[in-house]
Scaffold this motif. Structure first.
Motif, mmCIF file in Angstrom:
data_model
loop_
_atom_site.group_PDB
_atom_site.id
_atom_site.type_symbol
_atom_site.label_atom_id
_atom_site.label_comp_id
_atom_site.label_asym_id
_atom_site.label_seq_id
_atom_site.Cartn_x
_atom_site.Cartn_y
_atom_site.Cartn_z
ATOM 1 N N THR A 47 40.800 43.485 50.532
ATOM 2 C CA THR A 47 42.045 42.810 50.205
ATOM 3 C C THR A 47 42.578 42.188 51.389
ATOM 4 O O THR A 47 42.927 42.818 52.310
ATOM 5 N N ARG A 70 41.847 32.378 49.405
ATOM 6 C CA ARG A 70 41.721 32.964 48.168
ATOM 7 C C ARG A 70 40.400 32.704 47.620
ATOM 8 O O ARG A 70 39.829 33.861 47.084
ATOM 9 N N LYS A 71 39.886 31.569 47.887
ATOM 10 C CA LYS A 71 38.593 31.220 47.332
ATOM 11 C C LYS A 71 37.613 32.059 48.090
ATOM 12 O O LYS A 71 36.520 32.278 47.609
ATOM 13 N N SER A 72 37.731 32.256 49.440
ATOM 14 C CA SER A 72 36.532 32.885 50.128
ATOM 15 C C SER A 72 36.597 34.361 49.890
ATOM 16 O O SER A 72 35.633 35.041 49.610
ATOM 17 N N MET A 73 38.008 35.011 49.384
ATOM 18 C CA MET A 73 37.992 36.469 49.233
ATOM 19 C C MET A 73 37.212 36.603 47.723
ATOM 20 O O MET A 73 36.642 37.611 47.480
ATOM 21 N N ARG A 74 37.777 35.687 46.771
ATOM 22 C CA ARG A 74 37.268 35.827 45.516
ATOM 23 C C ARG A 74 35.786 35.685 45.457
ATOM 24 O O ARG A 74 35.052 36.396 44.807
ATOM 25 N N ALA A 75 35.150 34.735 46.182
ATOM 26 C CA ALA A 75 33.657 34.699 46.234
ATOM 27 C C ALA A 75 33.049 36.206 46.819
ATOM 28 O O ALA A 75 31.677 36.398 46.483
ATOM 29 N N ARG A 76 33.862 36.939 47.406
ATOM 30 C CA ARG A 76 33.164 38.151 48.172
ATOM 31 C C ARG A 76 33.874 39.510 47.281
ATOM 32 O O ARG A 76 33.707 40.485 47.662
ATOM 33 N N GLY A 77 34.386 39.088 46.104
ATOM 34 C CA GLY A 77 34.712 40.170 45.305
ATOM 35 C C GLY A 77 36.029 40.784 45.607
ATOM 36 O O GLY A 77 36.478 41.852 45.306
ATOM 37 N N ASN A 79 40.377 40.126 46.986
ATOM 38 C CA ASN A 79 41.677 39.496 46.680
ATOM 39 C C ASN A 79 42.528 38.993 47.720
ATOM 40 O O ASN A 79 42.260 39.533 48.864
ATOM 41 N N THR A 80 43.310 38.261 47.496
ATOM 42 C CA THR A 80 44.478 37.668 48.390
ATOM 43 C C THR A 80 45.720 37.812 47.663
ATOM 44 O O THR A 80 45.961 37.323 46.647
ATOM 45 N N GLU A 103 50.035 37.799 41.953
ATOM 46 C CA GLU A 103 49.658 37.986 43.246
ATOM 47 C C GLU A 103 50.500 37.740 44.265
ATOM 48 O O GLU A 103 50.240 37.485 45.480
#
Length: 131
Positions: A47, A70-77, A79-80, A103
């Motif tokens: 997170t 946000r997109k980068s963190m979602r791609a790695r499972g 959260n932001t 969020e």
């Protein structure tokens, strides 16, 4: 006013970034470059908390930068989560619907309650870690 960023790693799975000043067309590149360094160090499924309490202004360029995080963190499972947005910054997020309201947190207590709830759902533990 310019932009500055302070990083605080609380655990391998959670990094808090304190944004200060203005995140706009003149400063978003500073933020983006810092994220190239910070994000790879956040664990898979981790997170990133963006503390916006000292962010006085955000433009569409700043929104784009946060969307990329946000997109980068979602791609790695992961959260932001956004913490302590000042009213004028929160209004920008509300207007453009850039970040889901679940969020965005008004303060650290609210964020900690959310994180506690999410962890208890995963572990099946009761309140405050009791089974």
């Amino acid at each position: 006013m310019t932009f500055s960023l302070n990083t605080e790693s609380e655990s391998p799975a959670r990094t808090t970034l304190h944004l200060h000043g203005r995140l706009d067309a003149q400063t978003f590149n500073d933020f983006d470059r810092a994220m190239l360094d910070v994000l790879p160090r956040v664990a898979e499924g981790g997170t990133v908390v963006l503390d916006l309490s000292a962010l006085e202004y955000i433009s569409s360029a700043g929104l784009r930068s946060i969307a990329m995080v946000r997109k980068s963190m979602r791609a790695r499972g992961g959260n932001t989560l956004l913490l302590n947005p000042q009213p004028q910054v929160r209004k920008v997020f509300d207007i453009v619907k850039a970040v889901p309201l679940h969020e965005v947190f008004a303060n650290a207590t609210e964020l900690d309650q959310y994180l506690d709830h999410m962890q208890r759902q995963i572990t099946g533990a009761g309140p405050a870690g009791h089974a």
